[in-house]
Design an enzyme around this catalytic site. Sequence first.
Site, PDB file in Angstrom:
ATOM      1  CG  ASN A 102     -20.249 -47.498  10.833  1.00 22.65           C
ATOM      2  OD1 ASN A 102     -20.886 -46.483  11.117  1.00 22.65           O
ATOM      3  ND2 ASN A 102     -19.271 -47.480   9.940  1.00 22.65           N
TER       4      ASN A 102
ATOM      5  CG  ASP B  33     -16.405 -39.925   8.195  1.00 22.20           C
ATOM      6  OD1 ASP B  33     -16.032 -40.776   9.039  1.00 22.20           O
ATOM      7  OD2 ASP B  33     -16.112 -39.995   6.985  1.00 22.20           O
TER       8      ASP B  33
HETATM    9  C1  IPE Z   1     -20.496 -42.891   7.852  1.00 23.30           C
HETATM   10  O1  IPE Z   1     -19.143 -42.872   8.153  1.00 23.30           O
HETATM   11  C2  IPE Z   1     -21.286 -43.409   8.996  1.00 23.30           C
HETATM   12  C3  IPE Z   1     -21.273 -42.583  10.208  1.00 23.30           C
HETATM   13  C4  IPE Z   1     -20.740 -41.404  10.338  1.00 23.30           C
HETATM   14  C5  IPE Z   1     -21.968 -43.140  11.321  1.00 23.30           C
HETATM   15  P1  IPE Z   1     -18.181 -44.023   7.654  1.00 23.30           P
HETATM   16  O2  IPE Z   1     -16.817 -43.636   8.054  1.00 23.30           O
HETATM   17  O3  IPE Z   1     -18.671 -45.339   8.113  1.00 23.30           O
HETATM   18  O4  IPE Z   1     -18.387 -43.926   6.073  1.00 23.30           O
HETATM   19  P2  IPE Z   1     -17.595 -44.608   4.873  1.00 23.30           P
HETATM   20  O5  IPE Z   1     -17.616 -46.083   5.102  1.00 23.30           O
HETATM   21  O6  IPE Z   1     -16.210 -44.055   4.887  1.00 23.30           O
HETATM   22  O7  IPE Z   1     -18.337 -44.189   3.657  1.00 23.30           O
HETATM   23  C1  IPE Z   2     -17.107 -41.553  12.327  1.00 22.67           C
HETATM   24  O1  IPE Z   2     -15.734 -41.535  12.390  1.00 22.67           O
HETATM   25  C2  IPE Z   2     -17.710 -42.361  13.455  1.00 22.67           C
HETATM   26  C3  IPE Z   2     -18.362 -43.597  13.020  1.00 22.67           C
HETATM   27  C4  IPE Z   2     -18.481 -43.996  11.788  1.00 22.67           C
HETATM   28  C5  IPE Z   2     -18.936 -44.415  14.036  1.00 22.67           C
HETATM   29  P1  IPE Z   2     -14.862 -42.700  11.762  1.00 22.67           P
HETATM   30  O2  IPE Z   2     -14.640 -43.724  12.816  1.00 22.67           O
HETATM   31  O3  IPE Z   2     -15.448 -43.198  10.500  1.00 22.67           O
HETATM   32  O4  IPE Z   2     -13.503 -41.912  11.490  1.00 22.67           O
HETATM   33  P2  IPE Z   2     -12.553 -42.059  10.241  1.00 22.67           P
HETATM   34  O5  IPE Z   2     -13.380 -41.873   9.013  1.00 22.67           O
HETATM   35  O6  IPE Z   2     -11.947 -43.415  10.326  1.00 22.67           O
HETATM   36  O7  IPE Z   2     -11.575 -40.968  10.430  1.00 22.67           O
HETATM   37 MG    MG Z   3     -15.220 -42.629   8.554  1.00 29.25          MG
END
Ligand code: IPE
Ligand code: IPE
Ligand code: MG
Length: 254
Positions: A72, A24
């Site tokens: 997602n 993340d």
């Molecule tokens: C969790 O990250 C899913 C992945 C890393 C693929 P998110 O960024 O989607 O999680 P939430 O929604 O903040 O909990």
């Molecule tokens: C994790 O990074 C990747 C996926 C969930 C696909 P994020 O895209 O959630 O990054 P933040 O949390 O917005 O920084």
């Molecule tokens: Mg995230």
Amino acid sequence: MSDETAERHGSGKGVPRHIAIVMDGNGRWARARLMPRQAGHRAGAEAVRRVVEAAGQMGVEVLTLFAFSSENWARPQEEVSVLMELFVRTLEKESIRLHEHNVRIRMIGERTRLSSRLREQIEAAEALTADNTGMTLVIAASFGGRWDIVQATRRIAADARDGRLDPEALQEQDVASYLSLNGLPDADLLIRTGGEKRISNFLLWHLAYAELHFVDTLWPDFGAEDLRDAVDVFAGRERRFGRTGDQVGRFGRA
Ligand code: IPE
Ligand code: IPE
Ligand code: MG
């Protein structure tokens, strides 16, 4: 790294068999650089390459990476497309190299939601590496822990209905065999980058007794040294599995 640590890593002692990572922080990494979110995802793919290599060298048996969750799909269509395109290209580029490193690739998640092109790419990577005997790299894409339990329950119910399974005789290991990670050990260590302290519907069953390690480092900044630090923390934990500290003593340590 201390000598003791180096020895542990070298011998594989104290190294978790199965590490699961919630990768993340890509978006925040990009925003901090005034770049579009997709630049963060591209940098995240580079981090994947580094961490897979480091995990393999440490003797980790299974590395499960959360790449895209069931939830997602609710992101803006453009970001979803960028991520899917990145998966296709990364798989295309990396499969051969991973195969040469004896890595077995496995994908878990709701495949029917993925494009046919990506599905074919995944099937090709799995087939190419199926007989490899090194680390198993599990990519969780379009995956949710609850989805996994639902798909398992559907198949369990169908097998019971058709007389292939006796509901009264169902054991934990039978349920596990219907889940996507069938045949692989439970996660020993969960790492989440990006500062949030939640599971976000990742592996539910297999995290039952995992050690949890949360770091503020954003995923694109995460590297081999961070992985080693996480493994060091893990090695210092006493895993009791319900027993008392006296019962497990130092032999109960990871
Ligand atoms: C969790 O990250 C899913 C992945 C890393 C693929 P998110 O960024 O989607 O999680 P939430 O929604 O903040 O909990
Ligand atoms: C994790 O990074 C990747 C996926 C969930 C696909 P994020 O895209 O959630 O990054 P933040 O949390 O917005 O920084
Ligand atoms: Mg995230």
